[in-house]
Design an enzyme around this catalytic site. Structure first.
Site, PDB file in Angstrom:
ATOM      1  N   TYR A   1     -11.079   7.681 -15.983  1.00 23.71           N
ATOM      2  CA  TYR A   1     -10.852   6.459 -15.229  1.00 23.71           C
ATOM      3  C   TYR A   1     -10.968   5.378 -15.950  1.00 23.71           C
ATOM      4  O   TYR A   1     -10.508   4.194 -15.990  1.00 23.71           O
ATOM      5  CB  TYR A   1     -11.543   6.397 -13.682  1.00 23.71           C
ATOM      6  CG  TYR A   1     -11.714   5.363 -13.080  1.00 23.71           C
ATOM      7  CD1 TYR A   1     -10.812   4.783 -12.382  1.00 23.71           C
ATOM      8  CD2 TYR A   1     -12.943   4.579 -13.100  1.00 23.71           C
ATOM      9  CE1 TYR A   1     -10.772   3.646 -11.569  1.00 23.71           C
ATOM     10  CE2 TYR A   1     -13.158   3.383 -12.424  1.00 23.71           C
ATOM     11  CZ  TYR A   1     -12.096   2.803 -11.450  1.00 23.71           C
ATOM     12  OH  TYR A   1     -12.198   1.630 -10.887  1.00 23.71           O
TER      13      TYR A   1
ATOM     14  N   ASP B   1       4.673   3.305  -3.528  1.00 26.24           N
ATOM     15  CA  ASP B   1       3.816   3.967  -4.557  1.00 26.24           C
ATOM     16  C   ASP B   1       4.110   3.093  -5.766  1.00 26.24           C
ATOM     17  O   ASP B   1       5.085   3.027  -6.476  1.00 26.24           O
ATOM     18  CB  ASP B   1       4.180   5.449  -4.660  1.00 26.24           C
ATOM     19  CG  ASP B   1       3.257   6.241  -5.456  1.00 26.24           C
ATOM     20  OD1 ASP B   1       2.562   5.659  -6.469  1.00 26.24           O
ATOM     21  OD2 ASP B   1       2.978   7.303  -5.444  1.00 26.24           O
TER      22      ASP B   1
ATOM     23  N   ASP C   1       0.678  -1.177   0.007  1.00 27.43           N
ATOM     24  CA  ASP C   1       0.008   0.000   0.223  1.00 27.43           C
ATOM     25  C   ASP C   1       0.897   1.066   0.029  1.00 27.43           C
ATOM     26  O   ASP C   1       2.209   0.953   0.405  1.00 27.43           O
ATOM     27  CB  ASP C   1      -1.047   0.113   1.126  1.00 27.43           C
ATOM     28  CG  ASP C   1      -2.324   0.835   0.808  1.00 27.43           C
ATOM     29  OD1 ASP C   1      -3.312   0.382   0.662  1.00 27.43           O
ATOM     30  OD2 ASP C   1      -2.263   2.061   1.072  1.00 27.43           O
TER      31      ASP C   1
HETATM   32  N1  NAD Z   1     -15.105   0.526  -5.172  1.00 27.10           N
HETATM   33  C1  NAD Z   1     -15.734   0.297  -6.282  1.00 27.10           C
HETATM   34  O1  NAD Z   1     -16.726   0.608  -6.243  1.00 27.10           O
HETATM   35  C2  NAD Z   1     -14.814   0.127  -7.573  1.00 27.10           C
HETATM   36  C3  NAD Z   1     -15.437  -0.138  -8.703  1.00 27.10           C
HETATM   37  C4  NAD Z   1     -14.795  -0.606  -9.614  1.00 27.10           C
HETATM   38  C5  NAD Z   1     -13.551  -0.800  -9.828  1.00 27.10           C
HETATM   39  N2  NAD Z   1     -12.826  -0.785  -8.460  1.00 27.10           N
HETATM   40  C6  NAD Z   1     -11.489  -1.005  -8.535  1.00 27.10           C
HETATM   41  O2  NAD Z   1     -10.736  -1.818  -7.344  1.00 27.10           O
HETATM   42  C7  NAD Z   1      -9.936  -1.509  -6.863  1.00 27.10           C
HETATM   43  C8  NAD Z   1      -9.593  -1.437  -5.397  1.00 27.10           C
HETATM   44  O3  NAD Z   1     -10.829  -0.484  -5.254  1.00 27.10           O
HETATM   45  P1  NAD Z   1     -11.134   0.093  -3.545  1.00 27.10           P
HETATM   46  O4  NAD Z   1     -12.572   0.677  -3.539  1.00 27.10           O
HETATM   47  O5  NAD Z   1     -10.761  -1.138  -2.649  1.00 27.10           O
HETATM   48  O6  NAD Z   1     -10.267   1.289  -3.292  1.00 27.10           O
HETATM   49  P2  NAD Z   1      -9.698   2.027  -1.962  1.00 27.10           P
HETATM   50  O7  NAD Z   1      -9.405   3.466  -2.315  1.00 27.10           O
HETATM   51  O8  NAD Z   1     -10.665   1.729  -0.876  1.00 27.10           O
HETATM   52  O9  NAD Z   1      -8.359   1.323  -1.659  1.00 27.10           O
HETATM   53  C9  NAD Z   1      -7.356   1.315  -2.218  1.00 27.10           C
HETATM   54  C10 NAD Z   1      -5.849   1.026  -1.735  1.00 27.10           C
HETATM   55  O10 NAD Z   1      -5.043   1.481  -2.517  1.00 27.10           O
HETATM   56  C11 NAD Z   1      -4.094   2.408  -2.026  1.00 27.10           C
HETATM   57  N3  NAD Z   1      -3.065   3.159  -3.066  1.00 27.10           N
HETATM   58  C12 NAD Z   1      -3.957   4.234  -3.827  1.00 27.10           C
HETATM   59  N4  NAD Z   1      -2.550   4.691  -4.547  1.00 27.10           N
HETATM   60  C13 NAD Z   1      -1.965   3.966  -4.342  1.00 27.10           C
HETATM   61  C14 NAD Z   1      -0.312   3.848  -4.841  1.00 27.10           C
HETATM   62  N5  NAD Z   1      -0.138   4.807  -5.749  1.00 27.10           N
HETATM   63  N6  NAD Z   1       0.261   2.906  -4.600  1.00 27.10           N
HETATM   64  C15 NAD Z   1       0.015   1.742  -3.886  1.00 27.10           C
HETATM   65  N7  NAD Z   1      -1.216   1.746  -2.956  1.00 27.10           N
HETATM   66  C16 NAD Z   1      -1.889   2.920  -3.331  1.00 27.10           C
HETATM   67  C17 NAD Z   1      -4.716   3.089  -1.226  1.00 27.10           C
HETATM   68  O11 NAD Z   1      -3.880   3.832  -0.139  1.00 27.10           O
HETATM   69  C18 NAD Z   1      -6.008   2.135  -0.692  1.00 27.10           C
HETATM   70  O12 NAD Z   1      -5.498   1.487   0.725  1.00 27.10           O
HETATM   71  C19 NAD Z   1      -9.448  -0.338  -7.619  1.00 27.10           C
HETATM   72  O13 NAD Z   1      -8.321  -0.746  -8.924  1.00 27.10           O
HETATM   73  C20 NAD Z   1     -10.689   0.150  -8.230  1.00 27.10           C
HETATM   74  O14 NAD Z   1     -10.422   1.096  -9.526  1.00 27.10           O
HETATM   75  C21 NAD Z   1     -13.544  -0.372  -7.501  1.00 27.10           C
END
Ligand code: NAD
Length: 247
Positions: free
Chosen positions: A160, A63, A37
């Site tokens: 996105y 990152d 993370d």
């Molecule tokens: N939540 C939704 O409704 C949804 C829908 C479609 C797709 N997604 C995809 O699912 C995946 C997870 O989404 P989520 O809702 O769990 O997101 P979230 O924001 O709850 O969690 C994502 C995690 O990634 C970490 N992160 C962000 N940028 C980073 C970086 N540059 N390097 C390392 N870590 C990083 C954040 O700190 C966070 O802990 C993503 O790829 C998102 O695009 C989510």
């Protein structure tokens, strides 16, 4: 079936949300996990949850946009557990926010934020593990994508969605390039999940199954795609979307 004992997994963005669920599930099925993370405290919380479940994991902060940092984080994982067999690139939503805005209203300063995490992060992580996977003749690569990457939507996610589309197309090419090396490459296209971006009025429409998705839904798909049994599945995008998009 789907026993991951002995596998070494690396899951990006697994300090919370979908990624945390994926990391825990992989561990519960026998894998040891590098928990990546951007934030160390988030990664540490997931490691604690995995250890409470009686499995092993290591904090691997980086990152994903930074190739040297990714190399180091995967190095930490490999020092602890050995070569990575399973990569889940899940980080995809930038931590500085998710401005849902139609393209006409979107400031150009926002354009790069999605590409960096989704696209560059995907390349950085895949590049770091691909040689090892091919040499050991086993690998499982999973990119967490979105239905916004394969269908038009009016909810202000054009940039996105374009970044997510890139993950699916990269997956198809890489899958063919590595198919004879025992490496599979697949995407999971998520629909509306019970997490932060669902809070917007624009994305409140309920999926066909009558509920939003959860980390457990994503985790189940990842456990399958990470398994030995999924060796005949590559270059595919699996919709985990509650029927909101059918194909
Ligand atoms: N939540 C939704 O409704 C949804 C829908 C479609 C797709 N997604 C995809 O699912 C995946 C997870 O989404 P989520 O809702 O769990 O997101 P979230 O924001 O709850 O969690 C994502 C995690 O990634 C970490 N992160 C962000 N940028 C980073 C970086 N540059 N390097 C390392 N870590 C990083 C954040 O700190 C966070 O802990 C993503 O790829 C998102 O695009 C989510």
């Amino acid at each position: 079936m789907f026993d991951l004992t002995g596998r070494v997994a690396f899951v990006t963005g697994s300090g919370q949300g979908m990624g945390a669920g994926v990391a825990l599930a992989l561990a519960q099925h026998g894998a040891v996990v590098g928990v990546n993370d951007l934030f160390e405290d988030r990664a540490a919380a997931t490691v604690e949850a995995i250890e409470r479940a009686g499995a092993r994991a290591v904090v691997a902060t980086a990152d994903v946009r930074d190739r040297a940092a990714v190399d180091a984080a995967i190095g930490v994982t490999e020092t602890a557990f050995g070569p990575v067999d399973v990569l889940v690139h899940n980080a995809g939503i930038p931590t500085d926010g998710f401005p849902l805005a139609r393209f006409r209203d979107l400031d150009p300063s926002n354009w790069e934020r999605w590409m960096g995490v989704n696209y560059t992060g995907m390349l950085n992580t895949a590049k770091r593990v691909i040689d090892g996977m091919c040499e050991q003749r086993f690998g499982r690569i999973i990119f967490v994508s979105s239905e916004a990457g394969r269908t038009g939507m009016g909810m202000g996610v054009a940039c996105y969605g374009a970044a997510k589309a890139a993950t699916m197309q990269f997956c198809r090419h890489l899958a063919i390039e590595t198919a004879r090396d025992g490496v599979t490459v697949n995407c999971i296209a998520l629909g509306r999940m019970s997490a932060n971006i669902v809070t917007s009025e624009l994305v409140r429409a309920m999926p066909a199954v009558g509920r939003f998705g959860s980390p457990a839904d994503v985790a189940a798909a990842c456990v399958y795609l990470a398994s030995t049994e999924a060796g005949f599945v590559t270059g595919q995008t699996l919709g985990v979307n509650g029927g909101s998009v059918t194909s």
